[in-house]
Write a protein that holds these residues in place. Sequence first.
Motif, PDB file in Angstrom:
ATOM      1  N   ARG A   1       0.836  -1.207   0.000  1.00 49.41           N
ATOM      2  CA  ARG A   1       0.000   0.000   0.000  1.00 49.41           C
ATOM      3  C   ARG A   1       0.870   1.257   0.000  1.00 49.41           C
ATOM      4  NH1 ARG A   1      -4.673  -1.423  -1.430  1.00 49.41           N
ATOM      5  NH2 ARG A   1      -5.672   0.371  -0.526  1.00 49.41           N
TER       6      ARG A   1
ATOM      7  N   GLU B   1      -6.474   8.434  -1.643  1.00 51.15           N
ATOM      8  CA  GLU B   1      -7.815   7.976  -2.007  1.00 51.15           C
ATOM      9  C   GLU B   1      -7.843   6.473  -2.242  1.00 51.15           C
ATOM     10  OE1 GLU B   1      -9.157  10.181  -5.411  1.00 51.15           O
ATOM     11  OE2 GLU B   1      -9.072  12.095  -4.336  1.00 51.15           O
ATOM     12  N   GLN B   2      -6.723   5.934  -2.695  1.00 52.87           N
ATOM     13  CA  GLN B   2      -6.618   4.503  -2.958  1.00 52.87           C
ATOM     14  C   GLN B   2      -6.058   3.730  -1.760  1.00 52.87           C
ATOM     15  OE1 GLN B   2      -7.889   3.253  -5.834  1.00 52.87           O
ATOM     16  NE2 GLN B   2      -8.506   5.379  -6.134  1.00 52.87           N
TER      17      GLN B   2
ATOM     18  N   HIS C   1      -3.131   4.340  -0.206  1.00 53.36           N
ATOM     19  CA  HIS C   1      -1.677   4.201  -0.293  1.00 53.36           C
ATOM     20  C   HIS C   1      -0.969   5.390   0.359  1.00 53.36           C
ATOM     21  CE1 HIS C   1      -2.716   1.165  -3.234  1.00 53.36           C
ATOM     22  NE2 HIS C   1      -1.453   0.817  -3.320  1.00 53.36           N
TER      23      HIS C   1
END
Length: 170
Positions: free
Chosen positions: A62, A90-91, A93
């Motif tokens: 991540r 947002e992902q 990470h």
Amino acid sequence: MRARISDVAAAAGVSAATVSLVLNNAQSRISPATRQRVREAAEAIGYTPNTVARGLRTQRTRTVGLISDQIATTPFAGRMLAGAQDIAREQGHLVFLVDTGGDPAVEQEAIQALSAQQVDATVYACMWHRVVEVPEGLPPQAVFLDCRPEHGGYRSVVPDDRAGGAAAVG
């Protein structure tokens, strides 16, 4: 001391396997009441997942490595970095930024270090839009930002200078 799954299990009165299934949102026949009890127990004792253990299981860290020459020193670059960080966040990470100062030895060390950290993605960024040689050891899935590789073969994100010029005079 860090709370473990076994601590959550003891607090909720269930097995560690049940805690794992609930906290990983796995399909199972665990009742909604038990799921709620496990989540409440986890919150009450301050349990957070062990990201190292999860990374070993999922083979994902991540994380994104962003290697730049001097990009962190300009106002425009700050917005570019903020954008990369926002998308990564947002992902789910985290971005590791390495500013090499244009030093090829530091660049090589950065590539090796990020590879050793097993980042999920690598971004290679330049302060000025230009054609660059691909540094040795850069992963084949790397993305080039504000530059493009001399011989192609990589994805790149570069400004549209022609459209920018037309917009400036139009």
